[in-house]
Write a protein that holds these residues in place. Structure first.
Motif, PDB file in Angstrom:
ATOM      1  N   ALA A 146       0.841  -1.202   0.000  1.00 47.48           N
ATOM      2  CA  ALA A 146       0.000   0.000   0.000  1.00 47.48           C
ATOM      3  C   ALA A 146       0.873   1.249   0.000  1.00 47.48           C
ATOM      4  N   CYS A 177      -0.537   7.272  -6.120  1.00 50.62           N
ATOM      5  CA  CYS A 177      -0.661   6.444  -7.320  1.00 50.62           C
ATOM      6  C   CYS A 177      -1.094   7.264  -8.531  1.00 50.62           C
ATOM      7  N   SER A 178      -0.528   6.929  -9.667  1.00 55.00           N
ATOM      8  CA  SER A 178      -0.856   7.575 -10.942  1.00 55.00           C
ATOM      9  C   SER A 178      -0.720   9.087 -10.865  1.00 55.00           C
ATOM     10  N   ALA A 192      -4.291   9.431  -3.749  1.00 53.90           N
ATOM     11  CA  ALA A 192      -4.745   8.105  -4.171  1.00 53.90           C
ATOM     12  C   ALA A 192      -3.882   7.018  -3.547  1.00 53.90           C
ATOM     13  N   ILE A 193      -4.531   6.026  -2.945  1.00 56.53           N
ATOM     14  CA  ILE A 193      -3.846   4.872  -2.373  1.00 56.53           C
ATOM     15  C   ILE A 193      -3.961   3.703  -3.335  1.00 56.53           C
ATOM     16  N   CYS A 194      -2.845   3.086  -3.639  1.00 56.92           N
ATOM     17  CA  CYS A 194      -2.895   1.830  -4.384  1.00 56.92           C
ATOM     18  C   CYS A 194      -2.198   0.757  -3.568  1.00 56.92           C
ATOM     19  N   PHE A 195      -2.363  -0.468  -3.966  1.00 58.39           N
ATOM     20  CA  PHE A 195      -1.852  -1.611  -3.205  1.00 58.39           C
ATOM     21  C   PHE A 195      -1.807  -2.804  -4.140  1.00 58.39           C
ATOM     22  N   GLU A 196      -1.172  -3.866  -3.682  1.00 60.69           N
ATOM     23  CA  GLU A 196      -1.128  -5.103  -4.458  1.00 60.69           C
ATOM     24  C   GLU A 196      -2.436  -5.848  -4.225  1.00 60.69           C
ATOM     25  N   ASP A 197      -3.351  -5.750  -5.182  1.00 59.73           N
ATOM     26  CA  ASP A 197      -4.691  -6.296  -5.007  1.00 59.73           C
ATOM     27  C   ASP A 197      -4.672  -7.784  -4.685  1.00 59.73           C
ATOM     28  N   SER A 240      -8.929   5.181  -1.413  1.00 59.57           N
ATOM     29  CA  SER A 240      -9.350   4.607  -2.686  1.00 59.57           C
ATOM     30  C   SER A 240     -10.342   3.498  -2.383  1.00 59.57           C
ATOM     31  N   GLU A 284     -15.310   5.231   0.864  1.00 61.69           N
ATOM     32  CA  GLU A 284     -14.670   4.218   0.015  1.00 61.69           C
ATOM     33  C   GLU A 284     -15.435   2.897   0.050  1.00 61.69           C
TER      34      GLU A 284
END
Length: 503
Positions: A236, A240-241, A246-251, A280, A301
């Motif tokens: 996490a 992101c982008s 924005a939070i991204c993570f390894e889905d 996110s 969210e």
């Protein structure tokens, strides 16, 4: 079922990879990247799988190896009690390779049948990030090697239920952490409790509180080499982008961690150890930080991740939508008969709806322009809601979508018998007649049963959890579950139906 155990899928993946390499060669260039796998939770999952695609080999090994050890693009984890086996391949091999494998103390590895790798986890208390070292030698003595990272999961992990219990029926919301070391777990628990309290401070959500179970998993992944906790095992991160919030993570990792803790989870809240503002949501996961307003962000969210709602705010002026949103709270339609939430719109409400003192009230449903990040040509149901701004108001349409998700994702029934779809034949009818049972999960003040035999309601059985039918011959029995809270108007409040047929 393990993806690598399906021969046609394995062949397809290899064929697609070959086509990609050929296309890159023809264009005179190439590229790399990672792929994410979407995992649907089930009650008895196959072995969870790992975090990342094939790592690059070092320059030294590339220079000396004549063979390229192939690992599928779908990553793998290994769970105690759920070992996996995978066929091993090399690019440029002759089919006569000899394989060797080296594993850490936290997993067992074995080569069977000459080219199949079987892996089992030995982790005891905490998941361990570890590696498998593979090497292959063909009949000409050419060699290749590859080191594959994975997480070894133990049989049981620490899970605390803040509401309900892990074996209770209903919705199971799982709260996971990322970036929290053991010394930070107090901060994490405070943030998780804040999410719980904020969630049920909303009257529209609290109406179905008894259908919810909320659990906190204290995830700490150890590094196999050092024995120390990994700072961010689920990947996490903010920004992101190019979007700072924005939070991204390894889905794949997040959902595999969820499966390891609670195989029957419904949705996930992922809390990142950061005091920056961010979030996110989507695909069943709501990600937030532990910033003071993170609990409110988590509910927004979850509007995405749990209820399938779209953002209702705009970001660019004088822009038009590029697609029809597949969500209950946005539409391109302006004809009253085609608006998804028309059952909430009063007959005298103008469409599209002008903004004035009356229409700005939170319970007034109409057709308000702007949403889905654009300002023109797309419409939302209320002037404001928790999907548009920092307000805590869901609004009638969004509250209905949330309630429908509660019933659809486990909040409808406590017990059903016979099983829906079971074969019922006339000559098997008991002497006292058929007994059908459908016990609602929620109390009678929240949801009520309506029983029908051959399309005719048995009005004297409203609210009953069982129906005895002694009529011989063919028949059809249906039970509808009707929400009584006033939160659901769609389909006259029917939120779930079961049907049994005796042919």
């Amino acid at each position: 079922m393990q993806p690598n155990s399906i021969p046609w899928l394995r062949a397809l993946m290899r064929a697609c990879a070959a086509c990609l390499f050929a296309a890159l060669a023809a264009c005179g260039g190439g590229g790399g990247g990672t792929s994410a796998e979407t995992v649907t939770p089930v009650a008895t999952p196959a072995a969870p799988a790992a975090s990342a695609a094939q790592p690059p080999t070092s320059a030294a090994s590339a220079a000396t190896a004549s063979l390229k050890v192939d690992w599928p693009p779908i990553p793998y984890d290994v769970t105690a009690g759920w070992p996996f086996d995978i066929g091993l391949y090399v690019v440029g091999g002759d089919g006569k390779e000899t394989w060797t494998v080296k594993c850490s103390a936290h997993i067992t590895c074995a080569i069977t049948g000459g080219s199949r790798l079987v892996v089992t986890s030995l982790a005891e208390d905490q998941p361990v990030e570890t590696t498998i070292a593979l090497s292959a030698t063909n009949s000409q003595g050419h060699k290749g090697s590859l080191t594959v990272p994975m997480i070894a999961w133990p049989k049981s992990l620490k899970l605390t239920s803040l509401l309900g219990a892990r074996d209770s029926p209903g919705i199971h919301l799982l709260i996971l952490n990322d970036g929290f070391l053991p010394a930070d777990m107090g901060l994490y628990r405070d943030a998780a409790t804040g999410v719980l309290n904020e969630l049920f401070s909303r009257p529209e959500i609290a109406a179905h509180r008894d259908a919810w179970n909320v659990h906190v998993a204290e995830l700490v992944v150890l590094d196999d080499a050092t024995g120390q906790a990994k700072a961010s095992p689920l990947g996490a991160r903010l920004g992101c982008s190019g979007v700072a919030r924005a939070i991204c993570f390894e889905d794949g990792l997040v959902k595999r961690a969820a499966l390891a803790h609670l195989p029957h989870y419904s949705s996930i809240v992922l809390i990142l150890n950061s005091t920056a503002f961010g979030g996110s949501g989507g695909s069943g996961v709501a990600a937030v930080t532990r910033q003071p307003k993170s609990a409110e962000v988590a509910v927004h969210e979850l509007g995405h991740a749990f209820a399938g709602l779209a953002d209702e705010y705009t970001q660019a002026p004088d822009t038009t939508p590029f697609r029809q949103f597949n969500s209950p709270n946005l539409t391109l339609k302006t004809d009253r008969n085609e608006i998804p939430w028309r059952h909430w719109i009063a007959a005298d409400t103008p469409l599209p709806s002008p903004v004035n003192a009356l229409t700005m009230q939170p319970d007034v449903v109409g057709l308000f322009e702007g949403g889905g990040y654009v300002s023109n040509g797309i419409y939302r149901p209320t002037f404001d809601s928790f999907m548009r701004s920092d307000t805590k108001l869901l609004g009638p349409v969004n509250a209905e979508a949330w309630a429908l998700s509660v019933y659809a994702k486990g909040g409808a029934w406590r017990r059903i018998a016979p099983a829906v779809g079971a074969t019922l034949t006339r000559n098997a009818q008991p002497a006292e007649g058929w007994l059908f049972e459908a016990q609602p999960l929620l109390g009678r003040s929240i949801a009520e049963t309506r029983w029908y035999v051959d399309g005719v309601e048995r009005t004297d059985q409203r609210g009953a959890g069982q129906l005895q039918v002694s009529t011989p011959g063919a028949l059809q029995v249906r039970v509808d579950l009707v929400d009584l809270t006033g939160r659901v108007r769609l389909d006259q409040g029917v939120v779930n139906s079961l049907t049994w047929t005796v042919p």
